[in-house]
Design a protein around this motif. Structure first.
Motif, short mmCIF file in Angstrom:
data_model
loop_
_atom_site.label_atom_id
_atom_site.label_comp_id
_atom_site.label_asym_id
_atom_site.label_seq_id
_atom_site.Cartn_x
_atom_site.Cartn_y
_atom_site.Cartn_z
N LEU A 48 0.90 -1.23 0.07
CA LEU A 48 0.01 0.13 0.13
C LEU A 48 0.78 1.28 -0.04
CD1 LEU A 48 -2.56 1.48 0.08
CD2 LEU A 48 -2.41 1.19 2.82
N TRP A 49 1.79 1.30 0.85
CA TRP A 49 2.65 2.45 0.81
C TRP A 49 3.33 2.94 -0.49
CZ3 TRP A 49 1.63 5.45 5.08
CH2 TRP A 49 2.19 6.68 5.25
N GLY A 50 3.72 1.77 -1.03
CA GLY A 50 4.48 2.18 -2.19
C GLY A 50 3.43 2.86 -3.28
N SER A 51 2.33 2.27 -3.31
CA SER A 51 1.22 2.86 -4.24
C SER A 51 0.95 4.22 -3.81
CB SER A 51 0.07 1.84 -4.16
OG SER A 51 0.23 0.88 -4.81
N PHE A 52 0.88 4.53 -2.58
CA PHE A 52 0.74 5.85 -1.94
C PHE A 52 2.05 6.97 -2.49
CE2 PHE A 52 1.09 8.38 1.96
CZ PHE A 52 0.19 9.59 1.71
N MET A 53 3.09 6.31 -2.25
CA MET A 53 4.35 7.20 -2.48
C MET A 53 4.13 7.40 -4.19
SD MET A 53 6.24 8.49 -0.35
CE MET A 53 4.70 8.82 0.67
N ALA A 54 3.74 6.33 -5.02
CA ALA A 54 3.77 6.56 -6.57
C ALA A 54 2.56 7.75 -6.66
CB ALA A 54 3.26 5.37 -7.18
N ALA A 55 1.62 7.86 -6.03
CA ALA A 55 0.55 8.88 -6.00
C ALA A 55 1.07 10.34 -5.78
CB ALA A 55 -0.66 8.60 -5.27
N VAL A 56 1.90 10.06 -4.71
CA VAL A 56 2.51 11.27 -4.12
C VAL A 56 3.79 11.73 -5.23
CG1 VAL A 56 4.13 12.50 -2.57
CG2 VAL A 56 2.50 11.09 -1.67
N ALA A 57 4.40 10.98 -6.01
CA ALA A 57 5.26 11.17 -7.08
C ALA A 57 4.63 11.81 -8.47
CB ALA A 57 6.24 9.95 -7.30
N ASP A 58 3.36 11.47 -8.52
CA ASP A 58 2.64 11.89 -9.59
C ASP A 58 1.97 13.21 -9.26
OD1 ASP A 58 1.51 11.22 -12.10
OD2 ASP A 58 -0.44 10.87 -10.94
N LEU A 59 2.26 13.76 -8.14
CA LEU A 59 1.83 15.47 -8.10
C LEU A 59 2.59 16.40 -8.73
CD1 LEU A 59 1.45 15.26 -4.24
CD2 LEU A 59 -0.62 15.29 -5.78
N ASP A 60 1.81 17.38 -9.30
CA ASP A 60 2.63 18.35 -10.21
C ASP A 60 3.47 19.33 -9.16
OD1 ASP A 60 3.01 20.33 -12.47
OD2 ASP A 60 2.24 21.72 -10.86
N PRO A 61 4.87 19.19 -9.62
CA PRO A 61 6.03 19.84 -8.59
C PRO A 61 5.40 21.22 -8.46
CG PRO A 61 6.97 18.68 -10.43
CD PRO A 61 5.63 18.58 -10.76
N GLN A 62 5.02 21.82 -9.18
CA GLN A 62 4.68 23.32 -8.88
C GLN A 62 3.65 23.72 -8.12
OE1 GLN A 62 6.76 25.89 -9.69
NE2 GLN A 62 8.03 24.02 -10.52
N THR A 63 2.71 22.60 -8.15
CA THR A 63 1.36 22.65 -7.33
C THR A 63 1.88 22.25 -5.77
OG1 THR A 63 0.12 21.61 -8.76
CG2 THR A 63 -0.85 21.58 -6.69
#
Length: 300
Positions: free
Chosen positions: A128-143
């Motif tokens: 689960l945590w790996g998938s959560f971090m994948a979602a965090v990594a998918d965030l727009d950097p400027q946002t």
């Protein structure tokens, strides 16, 4: 050129009755040796990963799984060594990175919030945590940057709302709960992170999205964001945690796509695999494209 080992490496205690070993030796025991290609046979040692014990060399045939695992383990060996050296004693501005790393690592107390006492343990919950971090990594950097600049401003509030919306969207997607090796399509070859099934996802996603906003508000994140390319650096840290917290990248396609590939592209010059293709090309051809060409059946 491959990453060079530091002159002085910390010793790691493996527990009672085990000798202290250097960090590079620990990585070799965990991931196998560094390698420049996929053709030469790895050295036979007392403690080697499965792919090294059964490595078939150039003629992989039905043993393509060994090739895939060698690509992943060799790349992870280099990435762990690179990040470890960067965070070693004496590196400038090290403390915010270590504090941010601590915030991004799996938060075990949340398991009590995610699981009800009368439920059976989710056998894929460790993914689960790996998938959560994948979602965090998918965030727009400027946002991400807007979310920490002047935190009470309307722009920051809107950015945090967008972050929460993006994490919710990603974690609701079937690919984020998908656990399968590259040629797995259905039946016993495909598993699911139960916490992200539609019947459980609402509570899980609420807990994780709340935690993401909590982390973004931390002082250490603000200090990283103030550095040149701070949002990009934070994304790379999330990618690293995603790779490090996944029990088996060979079964975790979303983390290979969203976490390992960005790291491999960024650190390409420092990775061992170079002939006949570099690490990102090998990951793309031997893993990501294989997952794409074997779409899973019966997505829940």
């Amino acid at each position: 050129m491959a990453i060079e080992y530091p002159c002085k490496s910390p010793d790691i205690n493996l527990g009672e009755g085990q000798e202290n070993i250097s960090f590079p030796m620990f990585l070799q025991r965990r991931f196998g040796p560094q390698s420049a290609d996929l053709l030469s046979s790895p050295p036979k040692t007392a403690q080697t990963p499965q792919w090294a014990k059964g490595w078939p060399g150039k003629d992989t045939g039905s043993k393509s799984s060994l090739r895939e695992q060698r690509i992943l383990d060799t790349t992870m060996h280099d990435i762990f060594l690179y990040i470890g050296n960067y965070l070693a004693d004496g590196q400038p501005k090290r403390d915010p990175w270590l504090k941010a790393l601590d915030q991004l690592m799996p938060a075990h107390p949340f398991r009590d919030e995610l699981r009800h006492p009368d439920e059976e343990p989710d056998k894929c919950s460790s993914y689960l945590w790996g998938s959560f971090m994948a979602a965090v990594a998918d965030l727009d950097p400027q946002t991400m940057r807007q979310a920490v600049e002047r935190p009470d401003s309307p722009a920051a509030i809107n950015a945090r709302n967008l972050i929460e919306k993006t994490i919710r969207r990603d974690l609701q997607s079937p690919e984020y709960r998908d656990i399968r090796y590259p040629r797995g399509r259905s039946g016993n070859n495909v598993h699911t992170i139960g916490y992200l099934l539609p019947s459980n996802a609402a509570n899980t996603i609420q807990v994780l999205s709340d935690y993401a906003i909590k982390v973004i508000n931390k002082k250490c994140i603000e200090e990283i964001m103030a550095q040149p390319n701070g949002p990009g650096k934070l994304r790379m840290l999330a990618c690293f945690v995603g790779c490090a917290s996944s029990p088996n990248l060979w079964h975790h396609p979303i983390v290979v796509r969203k976490c390992l590939m960005p790291l491999a592209e960024t650190l390409k010059a420092s990775l061992s695999l170079k002939h006949p293709q570099d690490a990102p090309s090998l990951i793309r051809e031997n893993l990501i494209e294989v997952w794409d060409s074997n779409p899973r059946k019966d997505i829940i």
